[in-house]
Design a protein around this motif. Structure first.
Motif, PDB file in Angstrom:
ATOM      1  N   SER A 119      10.996  -6.952   2.923  1.00 28.68           N
ATOM      2  CA  SER A 119      11.425  -7.136   1.537  1.00 28.68           C
ATOM      3  C   SER A 119      10.286  -7.000   0.539  1.00 28.68           C
ATOM      4  O   SER A 119      10.436  -7.365  -0.625  1.00 28.68           O
ATOM      5  CB  SER A 119      12.069  -8.524   1.374  1.00 28.68           C
ATOM      6  N   ALA A 120       9.137  -6.498   0.956  1.00 28.92           N
ATOM      7  CA  ALA A 120       7.982  -6.375   0.055  1.00 28.92           C
ATOM      8  C   ALA A 120       7.206  -5.114   0.398  1.00 28.92           C
ATOM      9  O   ALA A 120       7.000  -4.787   1.571  1.00 28.92           O
ATOM     10  CB  ALA A 120       7.069  -7.593   0.171  1.00 28.92           C
ATOM     11  N   VAL A 121       6.770  -4.396  -0.657  1.00 32.00           N
ATOM     12  CA  VAL A 121       6.020  -3.157  -0.482  1.00 32.00           C
ATOM     13  C   VAL A 121       4.605  -3.321  -1.028  1.00 32.00           C
ATOM     14  O   VAL A 121       4.357  -4.128  -1.930  1.00 32.00           O
ATOM     15  CB  VAL A 121       6.703  -1.973  -1.212  1.00 32.00           C
ATOM     16  N   ILE A 122       3.671  -2.561  -0.457  1.00 34.59           N
ATOM     17  CA  ILE A 122       2.290  -2.509  -0.923  1.00 34.59           C
ATOM     18  C   ILE A 122       2.154  -1.269  -1.802  1.00 34.59           C
ATOM     19  O   ILE A 122       2.399  -0.154  -1.343  1.00 34.59           O
ATOM     20  CB  ILE A 122       1.310  -2.432   0.260  1.00 34.59           C
ATOM     21  N   LEU A 123       1.780  -1.470  -3.064  1.00 33.04           N
ATOM     22  CA  LEU A 123       1.675  -0.373  -4.012  1.00 33.04           C
ATOM     23  C   LEU A 123       0.229  -0.186  -4.433  1.00 33.04           C
ATOM     24  O   LEU A 123      -0.448  -1.147  -4.807  1.00 33.04           O
ATOM     25  CB  LEU A 123       2.534  -0.647  -5.255  1.00 33.04           C
ATOM     26  N   ALA A 124      -0.261   1.053  -4.368  1.00 34.31           N
ATOM     27  CA  ALA A 124      -1.620   1.396  -4.798  1.00 34.31           C
ATOM     28  C   ALA A 124      -1.535   2.441  -5.904  1.00 34.31           C
ATOM     29  O   ALA A 124      -0.766   3.410  -5.796  1.00 34.31           O
ATOM     30  CB  ALA A 124      -2.443   1.925  -3.623  1.00 34.31           C
ATOM     31  N   ARG A 125      -2.331   2.250  -6.953  1.00 29.82           N
ATOM     32  CA  ARG A 125      -2.311   3.156  -8.104  1.00 29.82           C
ATOM     33  C   ARG A 125      -3.606   3.956  -8.192  1.00 29.82           C
ATOM     34  O   ARG A 125      -4.614   3.606  -7.573  1.00 29.82           O
ATOM     35  CB  ARG A 125      -2.090   2.375  -9.398  1.00 29.82           C
ATOM     36  N   CYS A 126      -3.558   4.997  -8.998  1.00 26.32           N
ATOM     37  CA  CYS A 126      -4.745   5.823  -9.212  1.00 26.32           C
ATOM     38  C   CYS A 126      -5.869   5.014  -9.862  1.00 26.32           C
ATOM     39  O   CYS A 126      -7.041   5.329  -9.692  1.00 26.32           O
ATOM     40  CB  CYS A 126      -4.401   7.026 -10.079  1.00 26.32           C
ATOM     41  N   SER A 127      -5.525   3.974 -10.610  1.00 24.04           N
ATOM     42  CA  SER A 127      -6.538   3.134 -11.259  1.00 24.04           C
ATOM     43  C   SER A 127      -7.267   2.235 -10.281  1.00 24.04           C
ATOM     44  O   SER A 127      -8.293   1.646 -10.628  1.00 24.04           O
ATOM     45  CB  SER A 127      -5.871   2.276 -12.331  1.00 24.04           C
ATOM     46  N   GLY A 128      -6.767   2.095  -9.056  1.00 23.75           N
ATOM     47  CA  GLY A 128      -7.358   1.188  -8.077  1.00 23.75           C
ATOM     48  C   GLY A 128      -6.630  -0.133  -7.988  1.00 23.75           C
ATOM     49  O   GLY A 128      -7.008  -0.987  -7.182  1.00 23.75           O
ATOM     50  N   ALA A 129      -5.575  -0.322  -8.791  1.00 27.45           N
ATOM     51  CA  ALA A 129      -4.798  -1.557  -8.747  1.00 27.45           C
ATOM     52  C   ALA A 129      -3.935  -1.584  -7.493  1.00 27.45           C
ATOM     53  O   ALA A 129      -3.288  -0.589  -7.151  1.00 27.45           O
ATOM     54  CB  ALA A 129      -3.926  -1.680  -9.993  1.00 27.45           C
TER      55      ALA A 129
END
Length: 451
Positions: free
Chosen positions: A127-137
């Motif tokens: 029920s939870a995903v790991i999200l990574a952004r181009c900003s490093g967040a």
């Protein structure tokens, strides 16, 4: 079942999953070896997919689109369970606060829109995903609301980190730190060119009109003749250093994370965590008090915010301040917490072991106005104070004191003894060269009645 994500399709009448470039195929033993699974989802506009991840139980699929959108799909029906456009995702426009401290990284803030999109997705749980952004967040978000489960702020990495699925209570993140060598102040001359003895000026110095004039002539001659002697000087290539780091992030309890924040001296985040999960804030202020010098400021900022009575009284008796004024402030603060109000509160079990000051606890038969009288004439105020103490003394049964009450009286007697020695020191120091170190020695010596 083979799940395929790619570019969108412009065909009319296809399902929402197909229009987004998402399709499911079953593997066959014979030709054509693959057969597309039909899905009857809603119709939608086109948007391609470049990253997908399947949930641990195999029932959900998370997909990142070219537009920055995140979508969740049911497997194998490929019915959409949720979608969030880039501007609907919580914290999509957050910028790493460390970028403002670096000249090189500060330039990225001007083009920060390019760092908003998602770059990688994986699963923390069903029920939870790991999200990574181009900003490093990096966030761990709920698939229902996309709320960050790590707290108010995200974890920061170098730009565009890659993440793995969770395993044994944690996951890995791969980041790459890119560093540019500092610019050199000189320009590299071409090989074989004679040295005329003149040095190139630094880039930050002003160039004279004469030098610019001859520079333009050289550029024109080089364009016409293409001779090496008229070629402009080349800048030295800058060295780029790439450091790859594999970071492990593991699940932990709020208590463990709270202790870790205190040990790393991240006190503001520790206090925020304590307020969120109802943890004991005393641990933060105790750590700050222990690591600071004992002075009036530290007493007001740290010790006064600690609630545990036994801990506060122990510090008032054992810690040695750095000067006489701080010593007096510390002893007087301890006396305020050992007054008759605290003694009565302990007897009634109304204090819960907290360090209480006069006026903090309501006492039967004595009004709040009597405990905290307004500013009046000194003589009148002194009479009211004396009357109040007599009324409180009548409420104390000294023949039936509990162990906690007796311990409070013992601490008060010790504090009064130290305060008396301090007063004696102040009197003697005005006539003799008595050092503060001598006072500390006499405070530690139990058999010494006075200085």
């Amino acid at each position: 079942l083979l799940l395929v994500g790619g570019c969108e399709t412009a065909e009319v009448g296809v399902s929402k999953a197909s229009s987004n470039g998402l399709s499911a195929w079953r593997v066959l033993s014979g030709s054509p070896y693959y057969k597309q699974v039909p899905n009857g989802g809603d119709r939608a506009t086109e948007d391609g997919i470049f990253k997908m991840s399947l949930s641990p139980d195999g029932t959900l699929l998370a997909a990142i689109h070219f537009s920055g959108k995140l979508s969740i799909w049911a497997i194998p029906s490929l019915k959409q369970q949720g979608e969030w456009n880039q501007n609907e995702q919580p914290g999509y426009d957050d910028v790493n606060p460390d970028w403002r401290l670096s000249t090189e990284k500060r330039k990225k803030i001007k083009d920060k829109e390019s760092f908003y999109p998602l770059i990688d997705v994986n699963w923390w749980a069903d029920s939870a995903v790991i999200l990574a952004r181009c900003s490093g967040a990096l966030t761990v978000s709920s698939v229902k609301t996309l709320k960050n489960l790590l707290g108010k702020s995200c974890e920061w990495f170098e730009p565009s980190p890659q993440v793995t699925a969770t395993h044994d209570g944690g996951f890995l993140s791969l980041e790459c730190e890119i560093k540019l060598a500092p610019k050199r102040s000189r320009l590299e001359t071409r090989s074989g060119e004679d040295d005329d003895g003149e040095e190139d000026s630094d880039s930050d110095q002003e160039v004279s009109a004469k030098a610019r004039y001859f520079g333009y002539i050289k550029q024109g001659l080089y364009l016409v003749t293409e001779m090496e002697r008229f070629a402009p000087p080349r800048k030295r290539p800058r060295t780029i250093t790439k450091n790859y780091r594999l970071v492990s992030l593991r699940s932990t309890t709020p208590e463990e994370l709270y202790q870790r924040k205190i040990e790393s001296e991240e006190y503001e985040e520790a206090l925020s965590l304590a307020q969120t999960y109802g943890l004991d804030t005393d641990l933060v202020y105790q750590r700050q008090w222990r690591k600071s010098a004992v002075n009036i400021a530290s007493i007001q900022n740290y010790l006064s915010k600690i609630k545990k009575r036994s801990w506060v009284l122990h510090e008032c008796l054992e810690r040695v301040p750095e000067n006489v004024d701080a010593a007096k402030e510390l002893l007087q603060y301890g006396l305020k917490g050992t007054d008759l109000e605290a003694l009565l509160a302990i007897g009634k079990g109304a204090d819960d072991g907290r360090f209480t000051l006069p006026g903090d606890i309501d006492i039967d038969s004595v009004s709040y106005e009597d405990l905290s009288p307004p500013d009046e004439e000194p003589a009148e105020n002194k009479k009211k104070e004396l009357k109040k103490r007599r009324e409180l003394l009548k409420l104390v049964n000294f023949s039936k004191l509990t162990l906690e009450q007796k311990e409070l009286c013992r601490c008060r007697l010790k504090l009064l003894t130290y305060l008396d020695r301090l007063a004696t020191y102040e009197v003697r120091s005005s006539f003799y060269q008595t050092s503060y170190v001598c006072l500390i020695y006499c405070r530690e010596c139990c058999c010494c009645p006075s200085i």
